[in-house]
Design a protein around this motif. Structure first.
Motif, PDB file in Angstrom:
ATOM      1  N   LEU A 198      61.463  41.721  82.119  1.00 40.16           N
ATOM      2  CA  LEU A 198      61.423  42.027  80.686  1.00 40.16           C
ATOM      3  C   LEU A 198      60.790  40.874  79.920  1.00 40.16           C
ATOM      4  N   LYS A 199      60.219  41.201  78.772  1.00 37.26           N
ATOM      5  CA  LYS A 199      59.690  40.164  77.882  1.00 37.26           C
ATOM      6  C   LYS A 199      60.846  39.284  77.406  1.00 37.26           C
ATOM      7  N   LEU A 200      60.562  38.005  77.201  1.00 38.34           N
ATOM      8  CA  LEU A 200      61.588  37.068  76.738  1.00 38.34           C
ATOM      9  C   LEU A 200      62.257  37.580  75.458  1.00 38.34           C
ATOM     10  N   GLY A 201      61.459  38.059  74.503  1.00 34.43           N
ATOM     11  CA  GLY A 201      62.028  38.568  73.253  1.00 34.43           C
ATOM     12  C   GLY A 201      63.006  39.702  73.482  1.00 34.43           C
TER      13      GLY A 201
ATOM     14  N   ALA B  36      65.282  33.281  64.421  1.00 37.79           N
ATOM     15  CA  ALA B  36      66.212  32.773  63.397  1.00 37.79           C
ATOM     16  C   ALA B  36      67.412  33.717  63.271  1.00 37.79           C
ATOM     17  N   ASN B  37      67.154  35.021  63.282  1.00 33.02           N
ATOM     18  CA  ASN B  37      68.243  36.005  63.179  1.00 33.02           C
ATOM     19  C   ASN B  37      69.147  35.971  64.410  1.00 33.02           C
ATOM     20  N   LEU B  38      68.531  35.834  65.596  1.00 34.89           N
ATOM     21  CA  LEU B  38      69.318  35.761  66.827  1.00 34.89           C
ATOM     22  C   LEU B  38      70.201  34.523  66.837  1.00 34.89           C
ATOM     23  N   LYS B  39      69.678  33.426  66.322  1.00 34.96           N
ATOM     24  CA  LYS B  39      70.459  32.177  66.241  1.00 34.96           C
ATOM     25  C   LYS B  39      71.706  32.392  65.371  1.00 34.96           C
ATOM     26  N   ILE B  40      71.536  33.042  64.223  1.00 33.90           N
ATOM     27  CA  ILE B  40      72.668  33.332  63.331  1.00 33.90           C
ATOM     28  C   ILE B  40      73.697  34.196  64.055  1.00 33.90           C
TER      29      ILE B  40
ATOM     30  N   ILE C 243      67.206  29.307  72.527  1.00 37.92           N
ATOM     31  CA  ILE C 243      66.599  29.918  71.333  1.00 37.92           C
ATOM     32  C   ILE C 243      65.697  28.881  70.647  1.00 37.92           C
ATOM     33  N   LYS C 244      66.188  27.660  70.581  1.00 44.92           N
ATOM     34  CA  LYS C 244      65.395  26.581  69.970  1.00 44.92           C
ATOM     35  C   LYS C 244      64.107  26.354  70.766  1.00 44.92           C
ATOM     36  N   GLN C 245      64.216  26.330  72.091  1.00 45.57           N
ATOM     37  CA  GLN C 245      63.033  26.154  72.951  1.00 45.57           C
ATOM     38  C   GLN C 245      62.074  27.335  72.833  1.00 45.57           C
ATOM     39  N   ALA C 246      62.626  28.538  72.656  1.00 49.16           N
ATOM     40  CA  ALA C 246      61.813  29.753  72.616  1.00 49.16           C
ATOM     41  C   ALA C 246      60.804  29.745  71.472  1.00 49.16           C
ATOM     42  N   HIS C 247      61.066  28.943  70.449  1.00 48.26           N
ATOM     43  CA  HIS C 247      60.123  28.832  69.320  1.00 48.26           C
ATOM     44  C   HIS C 247      58.752  28.321  69.781  1.00 48.26           C
TER      45      HIS C 247
ATOM     46  N   TYR D 130      73.821  34.535  84.641  1.00 43.03           N
ATOM     47  CA  TYR D 130      72.572  34.951  85.292  1.00 43.03           C
ATOM     48  C   TYR D 130      71.363  34.669  84.406  1.00 43.03           C
ATOM     49  N   TYR D 131      71.391  35.161  83.180  1.00 40.43           N
ATOM     50  CA  TYR D 131      70.183  35.137  82.352  1.00 40.43           C
ATOM     51  C   TYR D 131      69.819  33.776  81.775  1.00 40.43           C
ATOM     52  N   LEU D 132      70.791  32.978  81.397  1.00 39.76           N
ATOM     53  CA  LEU D 132      70.444  31.687  80.783  1.00 39.76           C
ATOM     54  C   LEU D 132      69.678  30.784  81.752  1.00 39.76           C
ATOM     55  N   PRO D 133      70.129  30.630  83.016  1.00 41.28           N
ATOM     56  CA  PRO D 133      69.313  29.848  83.957  1.00 41.28           C
ATOM     57  C   PRO D 133      67.953  30.494  84.231  1.00 41.28           C
ATOM     58  N   GLU D 134      67.899  31.833  84.278  1.00 38.31           N
ATOM     59  CA  GLU D 134      66.623  32.530  84.505  1.00 38.31           C
ATOM     60  C   GLU D 134      65.639  32.278  83.368  1.00 38.31           C
ATOM     61  N   ILE D 135      66.157  32.274  82.143  1.00 33.78           N
ATOM     62  CA  ILE D 135      65.299  32.000  80.987  1.00 33.78           C
ATOM     63  C   ILE D 135      64.789  30.565  81.063  1.00 33.78           C
ATOM     64  N   ALA D 136      65.697  29.620  81.321  1.00 34.28           N
ATOM     65  CA  ALA D 136      65.300  28.205  81.410  1.00 34.28           C
ATOM     66  C   ALA D 136      64.241  28.004  82.490  1.00 34.28           C
ATOM     67  N   LYS D 137      64.431  28.664  83.629  1.00 36.56           N
ATOM     68  CA  LYS D 137      63.478  28.555  84.743  1.00 36.56           C
ATOM     69  C   LYS D 137      62.124  29.155  84.349  1.00 36.56           C
ATOM     70  N   ALA D 138      62.146  30.307  83.706  1.00 35.88           N
ATOM     71  CA  ALA D 138      60.899  30.980  83.320  1.00 35.88           C
ATOM     72  C   ALA D 138      60.107  30.157  82.318  1.00 35.88           C
ATOM     73  N   LEU D 139      60.793  29.501  81.389  1.00 36.65           N
ATOM     74  CA  LEU D 139      60.097  28.716  80.364  1.00 36.65           C
ATOM     75  C   LEU D 139      59.289  27.570  80.971  1.00 36.65           C
TER      76      LEU D 139
END
Length: 197
Positions: A161-164, A11-15, A138-142, A58-67
């Motif tokens: 690294l950990k997603l967080g 929630a804080n990261l979203k803000i 961030i919404k998906q990460a919930h 780099y990171y946004l596609p990597e996060i989407a792929k990892a999820l």
């Protein structure tokens, strides 16, 4: 190691992301000075934004792929995220000081150094689009355990690294560079006033 309630952290990261995006949108109003060098040897504002784009790209596609490779349903209201050793170090190192200043300078990795000549409007639009994707992630990460999902670092595929941690590092990195942008704006405006006088 620091620890956070996962839901509150997200929630804080979203803000923070929304705030950074709004700052970027305000820059679109003044694109005429975004390619001005504030001081010799310093990046223009457009270059700073493009530097941030290289990380988002780099990171946004990597996060989407990892999820896609981890089960959902692990992140709940009482879930706790504990920072990893490297992730915790990176966030602490990049954190602005108590006065909101950048106290420790770092050198950008070669693949994240922007070119000198840039279309400022295109660069900013790209950043805003990236931020919109960031908010969706961030919404998906919930739905995920921020401790278990791992993301490969841009500097080495061998380090994960950990997603967080990745989410925190990306946001703190952006905040750090928006301090740099505000400082550059102040220098450019002061220089323009001197020229008028």
């Amino acid at each position: 190691m620091s620890q956070f309630k996962s839901k509150q952290l997200l929630a804080n990261l979203k803000i923070d992301i929304i705030e950074i995006t709004e700052w970027a949108k305000q820059l679109l109003i003044a694109t005429h000075y975004l390619n001005t060098v504030p001081q010799p040897g310093k990046w223009t504002i457009a270059q700073v934004i493009e530097h941030l784009n290289t990380y988002n790209n780099y990171y946004l596609p990597e996060i989407a792929k990892a999820l896609q490779h981890y089960p959902t349903g692990s992140c709940h209201a009482n879930g706790i995220f504990k920072t990893g050793l490297i992730g915790g170090y990176l966030t602490e190192m990049m954190q602005p000081d108590i006065n909101g200043k950048i106290s420790n300078k770092t050198k950008a990795f070669k693949k994240h150094i922007p070119v000198a000549e840039l279309n400022a409007e295109t660069v900013l639009q790209g950043f805003v689009t990236g931020q919109e994707q960031f908010l969706l992630l961030i919404k998906q990460a919930h739905l995920y355990d921020l401790n278990k999902v791992r993301i490969k670092m841009s500097i080495s595929n061998l380090i994960k690294l950990k997603l967080g941690d990745v989410l925190r590092v990306l946001v703190i990195h952006q905040q750090r560079h928006f301090i740099q942008i505000r400082e550059a704006q102040d220098l450019i405006i002061a220089k323009q006033k001197l020229q008028i006088c």
